[in-house]
Design a protein around this motif. Structure first.
Motif, mmCIF file in Angstrom:
data_model
loop_
_atom_site.group_PDB
_atom_site.id
_atom_site.type_symbol
_atom_site.label_atom_id
_atom_site.label_comp_id
_atom_site.label_asym_id
_atom_site.label_seq_id
_atom_site.Cartn_x
_atom_site.Cartn_y
_atom_site.Cartn_z
ATOM 1 N N ASP A 291 39.097 37.956 8.992
ATOM 2 C CA ASP A 291 38.669 39.350 9.079
ATOM 3 C C ASP A 291 38.227 39.722 10.486
ATOM 4 N N LEU A 292 38.326 38.812 11.430
ATOM 5 C CA LEU A 292 37.894 39.079 12.797
ATOM 6 C C LEU A 292 38.891 39.989 13.514
ATOM 7 N N ILE A 293 38.352 40.780 14.432
ATOM 8 C CA ILE A 293 39.175 41.737 15.182
ATOM 9 C C ILE A 293 39.251 41.298 16.639
ATOM 10 N N PHE A 294 40.460 41.243 17.159
ATOM 11 C CA PHE A 294 40.655 40.859 18.557
ATOM 12 C C PHE A 294 41.195 42.037 19.347
ATOM 13 N N SER A 295 40.521 42.343 20.461
ATOM 14 C CA SER A 295 40.960 43.412 21.351
ATOM 15 C C SER A 295 41.707 42.822 22.538
ATOM 16 N N GLU A 296 42.826 43.429 22.886
ATOM 17 C CA GLU A 296 43.655 42.977 24.007
ATOM 18 C C GLU A 296 43.205 43.581 25.329
ATOM 19 N N LYS A 297 42.185 44.434 25.296
ATOM 20 C CA LYS A 297 41.811 45.203 26.491
ATOM 21 C C LYS A 297 41.446 44.310 27.674
ATOM 22 N N ASP A 298 40.583 43.317 27.454
ATOM 23 C CA ASP A 298 40.168 42.448 28.560
ATOM 24 C C ASP A 298 41.357 41.677 29.130
ATOM 25 N N ALA A 299 42.232 41.215 28.249
ATOM 26 C CA ALA A 299 43.403 40.464 28.700
ATOM 27 C C ALA A 299 44.313 41.341 29.558
ATOM 28 N N GLU A 300 44.514 42.565 29.128
ATOM 29 C CA GLU A 300 45.383 43.473 29.879
ATOM 30 C C GLU A 300 44.815 43.755 31.271
ATOM 31 N N GLY A 301 43.500 43.987 31.324
ATOM 32 C CA GLY A 301 42.865 44.260 32.607
ATOM 33 C C GLY A 301 42.941 43.059 33.547
ATOM 34 N N LEU A 302 42.683 41.886 33.012
ATOM 35 C CA LEU A 302 42.699 40.678 33.839
ATOM 36 C C LEU A 302 44.111 40.383 34.334
ATOM 37 N N LYS A 303 45.095 40.538 33.461
ATOM 38 C CA LYS A 303 46.469 40.247 33.869
ATOM 39 C C LYS A 303 46.936 41.209 34.964
ATOM 40 N N GLU A 304 46.500 42.455 34.908
ATOM 41 C CA GLU A 304 46.831 43.407 35.974
ATOM 42 C C GLU A 304 46.195 42.977 37.289
ATOM 43 N N TYR A 305 44.939 42.553 37.223
ATOM 44 C CA TYR A 305 44.236 42.100 38.428
ATOM 45 C C TYR A 305 44.911 40.852 39.003
ATOM 46 N N LEU A 306 45.256 39.909 38.128
ATOM 47 C CA LEU A 306 45.917 38.682 38.573
ATOM 48 C C LEU A 306 47.219 39.008 39.303
ATOM 49 N N TYR A 307 48.010 39.886 38.712
ATOM 50 C CA TYR A 307 49.311 40.232 39.301
ATOM 51 C C TYR A 307 49.139 40.848 40.687
ATOM 52 N N LYS A 308 48.164 41.743 40.816
ATOM 53 C CA LYS A 308 47.982 42.444 42.092
ATOM 54 C C LYS A 308 47.416 41.524 43.170
ATOM 55 N N VAL A 309 46.500 40.648 42.798
ATOM 56 C CA VAL A 309 45.961 39.710 43.782
ATOM 57 C C VAL A 309 47.038 38.724 44.214
ATOM 58 N N LYS A 310 47.771 38.177 43.253
ATOM 59 C CA LYS A 310 48.819 37.203 43.567
ATOM 60 C C LYS A 310 49.877 37.805 44.488
ATOM 61 N N ASN A 311 50.172 39.073 44.287
ATOM 62 C CA ASN A 311 51.212 39.728 45.089
ATOM 63 C C ASN A 311 50.644 40.523 46.259
ATOM 64 N N LYS A 312 49.344 40.317 46.537
ATOM 65 C CA LYS A 312 48.681 40.917 47.703
ATOM 66 C C LYS A 312 48.833 42.446 47.729
ATOM 67 N N GLU A 313 48.611 43.055 46.572
ATOM 68 C CA GLU A 313 48.759 44.514 46.500
ATOM 69 C C GLU A 313 47.463 45.247 46.806
ATOM 70 N N TYR A 314 46.356 44.526 46.862
ATOM 71 C CA TYR A 314 45.081 45.182 47.174
ATOM 72 C C TYR A 314 44.905 45.262 48.685
ATOM 73 N N SER A 315 44.468 46.415 49.170
ATOM 74 C CA SER A 315 44.141 46.574 50.582
ATOM 75 C C SER A 315 43.249 47.794 50.716
ATOM 76 N N TYR A 316 42.502 47.859 51.833
ATOM 77 C CA TYR A 316 41.679 49.050 52.077
ATOM 78 C C TYR A 316 42.571 50.234 52.406
ATOM 79 N N SER A 317 42.220 51.374 51.871
ATOM 80 C CA SER A 317 43.011 52.605 52.127
ATOM 81 C C SER A 317 42.863 52.998 53.581
ATOM 82 N N GLU A 318 43.947 53.455 54.150
ATOM 83 C CA GLU A 318 43.909 53.917 55.549
ATOM 84 C C GLU A 318 43.478 55.361 55.612
#
Length: 292
Positions: free
Chosen positions: A265-292
């Motif tokens: 009867d337990l409920i599992f939310s995918e929200k944290d997983a989705e957020g973390l996977k997005e962060y992982l992808y962007k860090v791994k691919n060096k997509e984060y940078s300070y805005s010019e």
């Protein structure tokens, strides 16, 4: 290496000749009916004694079981470090590795302390009881160690902590901080990871099995595919293998969490997983940078 029968015979012989010893029992893996015996099993033996002090003063007692190769006295170490008082009146332990490869964890206990343990711990076997000093115990069972199913609050907390701590691992990889990344992953992330696997197995086997200390029985209870994926969660020193290990850990964690949610009867939310996977992808691919 001496065989178990020889060791147990020696234990009984030594205890029988010592008037200060009232009884002997043992626990650990040798008392667990669900553990396949092997040559590396310890002898977790408790000697029930009238007085403990004589054995601390004279090490000849532990030498009766063989030539000592290596020794640890955990109670003495803890007392010296201020973690417990210098009061060894009810128990004292010698963790002893003998030259033939046998290890014997020898614990000395008073009768009251021994009976308190036997009343609570179901995985013990009485080897010798000179005058029926010990409380009667049933057949040994490891049921106290069976995997359990969580409540909703713990289920959610485990998932959130797993994904939250992963963000620190990801930053450690990005910063080339290998030791920090490994420790965060191996200790903090894996703690929640193994917890979720244990819960999944509790659901699969209806709470009738134990994963064993540090998951040593995972290979026995996980499916072939699950175990192969588990093995892929151990990274090497190179970051490519580390990124791959994170992907495998996330995949297996999600499989376990979803299985639990689908079969309870337990409920599992995918929200944290989705957020973390997005962060992982962007860090791994060096997509984060300070805005010019």
């Amino acid at each position: 290496m001496r065989a178990p029968e020889e060791i147990f015979d020696l234990i009984k012989s030594v205890a029988s000749q010592d008037q200060n010893i009232l009884a002997v029992y043992y626990g650990g893996s040798r008392a667990n009916p669900n553990v396949e015996p092997d040559i590396y099993q310890d002898f977790d033996v408790v000697f029930v004694v009238k007085e403990i002090a004589p054995y601390i003063k004279d090490y000849s007692f532990i030498e009766k079981f063989g030539e000592v190769l290596f020794l640890q006295e955990p109670d003495l170490m803890d007392a010296r470090r201020g973690l417990m008082p210098f009061d060894f009146s009810t128990r004292y332990a010698f963790l002893t590795l003998y030259k033939d490869g046998n290890r014997m964890d020898i614990t000395l206990k008073t009768l009251e302390a021994a009976n308190d343990e036997l009343a609570q711990e179901k995985m013990n076997i009485i080897l010798l009881d000179k005058n029926k000093y010990l409380k009667q115990i049933g057949q040994p069972t490891d049921e106290d160690y069976y995997n359990t199913i969580p409540d909703q609050a713990n289920f959610e907390a485990c998932s959130n902590e797993f994904f939250w701590c992963l963000n620190n691992v990801i930053k450690g990889i990005a910063r080339d901080e290998l030791t920090c990344a490994h420790t965060m992953f191996d200790v903090y992330v894996k703690e929640q990871f193994y917890k979720m696997l244990d819960w999944m197995l509790a659901v699969k086997y209806q709470g009738k099995i134990s994963s064993g200390k540090l998951g040593k029985f995972y290979k026995k209870f996980l499916s072939k595919e699950e175990y192969e994926l588990l093995c892929k969660t151990f990274p090497g020193a190179d970051y490519d293998s580390f990124w791959a290990a994170l992907d495998s850990a996330i995949e297996l964690f999600l499989q376990a969490a979803r299985y639990i949610a689908e079969n309870t009867d337990l409920i599992f939310s995918e929200k944290d997983a989705e957020g973390l996977k997005e962060y992982l992808y962007k860090v791994k691919n060096k997509e984060y940078s300070y805005s010019e």
